[in-house]
Enzyme design. Structure first.
Site, mmCIF file in Angstrom:
data_model
loop_
_atom_site.group_PDB
_atom_site.id
_atom_site.type_symbol
_atom_site.label_atom_id
_atom_site.label_comp_id
_atom_site.label_asym_id
_atom_site.label_seq_id
_atom_site.Cartn_x
_atom_site.Cartn_y
_atom_site.Cartn_z
ATOM 1 N N LEU A 140 0.819 -1.220 0.000
ATOM 2 C CA LEU A 140 0.000 0.000 0.000
ATOM 3 C C LEU A 140 0.845 1.259 0.000
ATOM 4 C CD1 LEU A 140 -2.685 -1.047 2.649
ATOM 5 C CD2 LEU A 140 -2.940 -1.045 0.170
ATOM 6 N N PHE A 161 10.305 4.143 7.790
ATOM 7 C CA PHE A 161 10.359 3.100 8.793
ATOM 8 C C PHE A 161 9.963 1.732 8.249
ATOM 9 C CE2 PHE A 161 9.696 6.098 12.650
ATOM 10 C CZ PHE A 161 11.034 6.458 12.561
ATOM 11 N N GLY A 162 9.671 1.615 6.962
ATOM 12 C CA GLY A 162 9.287 0.330 6.414
ATOM 13 C C GLY A 162 8.140 0.448 5.430
ATOM 14 N N SER A 163 7.482 -0.671 5.189
ATOM 15 C CA SER A 163 6.420 -0.736 4.192
ATOM 16 C C SER A 163 5.098 -1.142 4.827
ATOM 17 C CB SER A 163 6.790 -1.730 3.087
ATOM 18 O OG SER A 163 8.014 -1.368 2.473
ATOM 19 N N ASP A 218 3.671 14.138 16.079
ATOM 20 C CA ASP A 218 3.933 14.043 14.640
ATOM 21 C C ASP A 218 2.644 14.186 13.843
ATOM 22 O OD1 ASP A 218 5.624 13.879 12.480
ATOM 23 O OD2 ASP A 218 5.655 11.690 12.408
#
Length: 845
Positions: free
Chosen positions: A534, A539-541, A652
């Protein structure tokens, strides 16, 4: 042209003539199955500024002259969203007369909590009446499919009825009252009238209600337990049962037992009254129509208080004190410490708020503020009310409240036949308007407060302890033995790293309310071996997955070392045990070997940035959607800051971390950088974290409060209204930084220039968009103490509080991003736990 109807005589229509007059298709009181009405295709009747209703798009019309009833789409003044409602109107020659600003009076609303844009109403072939928003989502339905409905009728009394072949009502609006009763309408056991929060805001409900129970009629605040504010505890006779009801008939509000009037009259009402309404201020008013002036007038105020307006629970808002002269003030400690401030200095009737919220975690820092001659409506206006404690002393009463975490105030009432040292004690879990009246001298109020002196950081005692500790540590570090110990500790920690990680992971299972723990193999199955990506970020997928029950989820795979571990633990501990409609739900997590994965609810419309920073007409948000998204974000942040057991600062907030469901409801996501703050602390020291452009100026001091989220919220509001990124390198240098552009446009008096110019709908709602920009400016104040709390922001959006006029528009550039008035374009290096670019994907897509 004649159109034939297959209705029985009870529908008052065998056939009707569809007339046309001045281009207006005349609405009729009946309708067949398989009929669809689109608001944009129905000619509207507009009203002047003297009416809160902007226009009515009539679908069904009943009556001629006064009262007539119109059922259709209603828009409030200066709003573009619609309600499906029934209104009392004046008709002339079988059409709504719009020449009088007194009309219409809305007496029933279907989609009260879900206003719609470009709506469609469909009377389906299955007999269901369905209201849909412009995007096709269902906003409201009668849920009558398959119940043999054959027709729809608006009766002479203003009741919208779906009936079967035997003319028996299957569904009727009278069974779902809002805030009003019209002539002939009943209020049965289990039903209640609930007013709106203000005269012009019909979509937000108040805590006030007029409720029917098996024992009587109660005007009350719907708290837990309810707080009755009027002695209308009118008891039913011994024949009381669940079939009893009261009905508004000519001249009375009368009791009916087993559908037979038993002679009991609850309230006398002037016979000319056409409807009664429980209003936002707690008054139950009956209205009649003045034919000479062609306007509505108040025929009677039916819940008149013994103590005037001071007897109503919302007259001065929460914690506000109503005095004999009708003024509203805040509780005063008669000392140097101020525990309460007015919500709005220009509108004292909006109440007061606590400088420091009460915290059950620190009862030792609480005290009871004694306010003499202070009374409360629950017992002052209802002599039959039962105290929480009877025949107790003042000391006993205070102690009972002090020991009860949910108690916010105690009132000691001394009766005429009670010994001088004892009386009745009332304990309150919610505090509304208080009364300071000369005739109430036998009551003493105690308001629970959190002592401010105990929550100020760096108090002398704390500094003394810190200095002593520094001396000890300095001496220790200077010794040889300390060096040997440090080396030994490092070796032990390196050997025990794996064991510590496992202990931390096991700790998650000990936290109450934690979500499900998944195995890595089960997540591979759910995501089809992580095949449907998606999105991807620092920080990643994130991958799409499907659980066994068919529901979709978003699986976020975290990559990295120590900072990822911190982010993972922070997110699971923060959001794992809390639930709110405007916070993304953490379904589960996985900590297996080196794998760190988070499983969220799936949000079909992805993140907000895709919709406001669009490059295609495919992604367009109209004004009401943008406003609703802003409201949803505010509600989510308010929950984190003020309603959780521990205050949660997100740290954030940005469009990438705001996710949208299938109905464009917004939810705050990604709590990897969040910080927990105890309620007994006003601020916390932490390393800088967040995203450039959204960081508040006080980050430079390292001591921050929840107001850093308020600043970030202001930036997001600015981006939503303008459809521009906070930093846009495609612009010329002076227009790169959006907040700088905002400031310049204010100075030039051209604030409307900043509104999204690619959206015609935004331009049509320019006035409201500019007001939203003023709210953004309040949130962007350089001095964090001048920013509103998120609860105040919510009240502004509800129309209960105004944005101050004395705002400062000298916005500071964000930390580490300014020099000689020009914004650096270079990448800024933050702590390891912080994302480095605004484009980082930090939530499930």
């Amino acid at each position: 042209m004649f159109t034939h109807c297959s209705f029985s005589p009870a529908t008052l229509c065998l056939s009707f003539l569809r007339l046309y007059f001045l281009g207006l298709v005349l609405s009729q009181p009946t309708a067949n199955l398989s009929t669809t009405w689109v608001a944009s295709s129905i000619n509207s009747v507009s009203f002047g500024s003297g009416s809160p209703v902007g226009s009515v798009n009539p679908i069904l019309l009943r009556g001629n002259d006064v009262p007539s009833f119109a059922c259709g789409f209603v828009s409030m003044l200066s709003e573009t969203n619609y309600l499906f409602a029934i209104s009392i109107v004046h008709t002339n020659a079988s059409q709504i007369d719009h020449t009088f600003t007194a009309f219409p009076e809305v007496v029933w609303v279907a989609n009260r909590n879900h206003p719609v844009v470009n709506p469609t109403l469909e009377f389906t072939s299955e007999g269901d009446l369905v209201l849909k928003d412009g995007d096709g989502s269902v906003a409201w339905s009668t849920n009558t499919s398959g119940k043999s409905v054959i027709g729809l009728n608006l009766t002479d009394s203003g009741n919208l009825v779906l009936f079967d072949a035997n003319n028996v009502p299957v569904w009727q609006s009278f069974d779902h009252p809002m805030d009003s009763l019209v002539l002939g309408q009943k209020l049965s056991i289990g039903q209640k009238l609930v007013p709106s929060v203000s005269e012009t805001n019909l979509t937000a409900q108040s805590l006030l209600s007029l409720s029917m129970t098996s024992t009587g009629l109660f005007a009350q605040m719907d708290t837990d337990p309810p707080q009755v504010y009027r002695p209308v505890r009118i008891k039913f006779p011994n024949t009381s049962n669940d079939s009893n009801y009261i009905e508004f008939v000519n001249g009375t509000l009368a009791l009916f037992t087993n559908s037979t009037r038993n002679g009991s009259i609850f309230i006398n009402i002037p016979p000319a009254s056409l409807f009664m309404r429980l209003e936002y201020d707690g008054h139950l008013r009956a209205y009649e129509f003045d034919r000479d002036k062609y306007q509505w007038t108040v025929a009677a105020d039916l819940l008149v208080q013994d103590y005037g307006d001071c007897g109503y629970p919302t007259v001065c808002g929460q914690y506000g004190i109503c005095t004999s002269n009708g003024q509203c003030t805040c509780p005063d400690s008669n000392g140097a410490t101020t525990y309460f401030k007015q919500t709005n200095d220009r509108h004292p009737n909006l109440g007061c708020y606590e400088e420091v919220p009460l915290s059950c975690d620190n009862p030792q820092y609480q005290s009871l503020l004694e306010l003499g001659d202070l009374s409360y409506f629950t017992y002052s206006t209802d002599p039959q009310s039962s105290p929480d404690l009877a025949n107790v002393t003042k000391v006993n009463c205070k102690e009972a409240c002090a020991k009860n975490c949910s108690c916010k105030a105690a009132f000691f009432l001394q009766g005429p036949n009670i010994p001088s040292d004892s009386g009745s004690c009332y304990l309150l879990s919610e505090v509304f308007s208080l009364m300071n009246m000369e005739q109430l001298k036998n009551s003493i109020g105690y308001i629970k407060v959190q002592n401010i002196s105990n929550v100020v950081p760096n108090s002398p005692s704390l500094r003394d302890k810190t200095n002593s500790l520094a001396l000890i540590l300095g001496s220790s570090l200077g010794s040889v033995f300390a060096l040997i110990i440090v080396i030994g500790v490092i070796k032990v920690l390196s050997r025990m790293r794996k064991a510590v990680d496992e202990a931390e992971e096991d700790h998650l299972d000990q936290i109450p309310g934690m979500p499900m723990r998944f195995t890595y193999d089960s997540l591979k199955v759910i995501t089809e071996d992580f095949s449907k990506k998606l999105g991807e970020g620092g920080f990643g997928s994130v991958f799409e997955g499907t659980l066994k029950d068919g529901s979709k989820v978003a699986v976020k795979c975290l990559d990295g070392l120590g900072h990822i571990k911190k982010s993972f633990l922070a997110e699971v501990e923060t959001i794992g045990s809390i639930h709110h409609v405007n916070l993304v739900t953490l379904v589960g997590f996985c900590t297996e070997n080196s794998h760190r994965l988070l499983v969220y609810e799936f949000m079909p419309n992805g993140s907000l940035d895709k919709w406001i920073f669009r490059r295609s007409s495919e992604y367009v948000l109209h004004w009401q959607q943008r406003r609703k998204i802003i409201y949803d974000i505010a509600k989510g942040l308010n929950y984190l800051h003020e309603e959780c057991r521990r205050k949660i600062v997100h740290l954030d907030i940005k469009p990438q971390n705001i996710l949208l469901d299938e109905n464009f409801n917004a939810k705050v996501a990604d709590f990897g950088l969040s910080k927990l703050i105890d309620r007994d602390k006003s601020q916390v020291v932490t390393t800088m974290r967040g995203t450039p452009g959204y960081l508040a100026p006080e980050w430079l001091s390292a001591a921050i409060t929840e107001k850093v989220d308020v600043y970030s919220f202001g930036v997001v509001v600015l981006e939503i209204v303008s459809a521009r990124k906070i930093f846009d390198n495609s612009q010329d240098p002076e227009n790169t930084y959006l907040v700088g552009v905002f400031r310049r446009k204010v100075e030039e008096g051209r604030l409307s220039d900043i509104i999204d110019s690619h959206s015609e709908d935004m331009q049509l709602n320019e006035l409201q968009a500019v007001n939203m920009l003023r709210l953004a400016a309040w949130c962007l104040q350089g001095d964090f103490t001048k920013r509103p709390s998120m609860s105040i922001v919510v009240k502004v959006l509800d129309g209960l509080v105004d944005v101050p006029d004395d705002l400062e528009y000298d916005f500071s550039y964000p930390p580490l991003l300014k020099t000689s008035g020009k914004v650096f374009k270079e990448q800024v290096h933050f702590a390891a736990s912080s994302p480095l670019l605004p484009s980082v994907l930090s939530g499930p897509r």
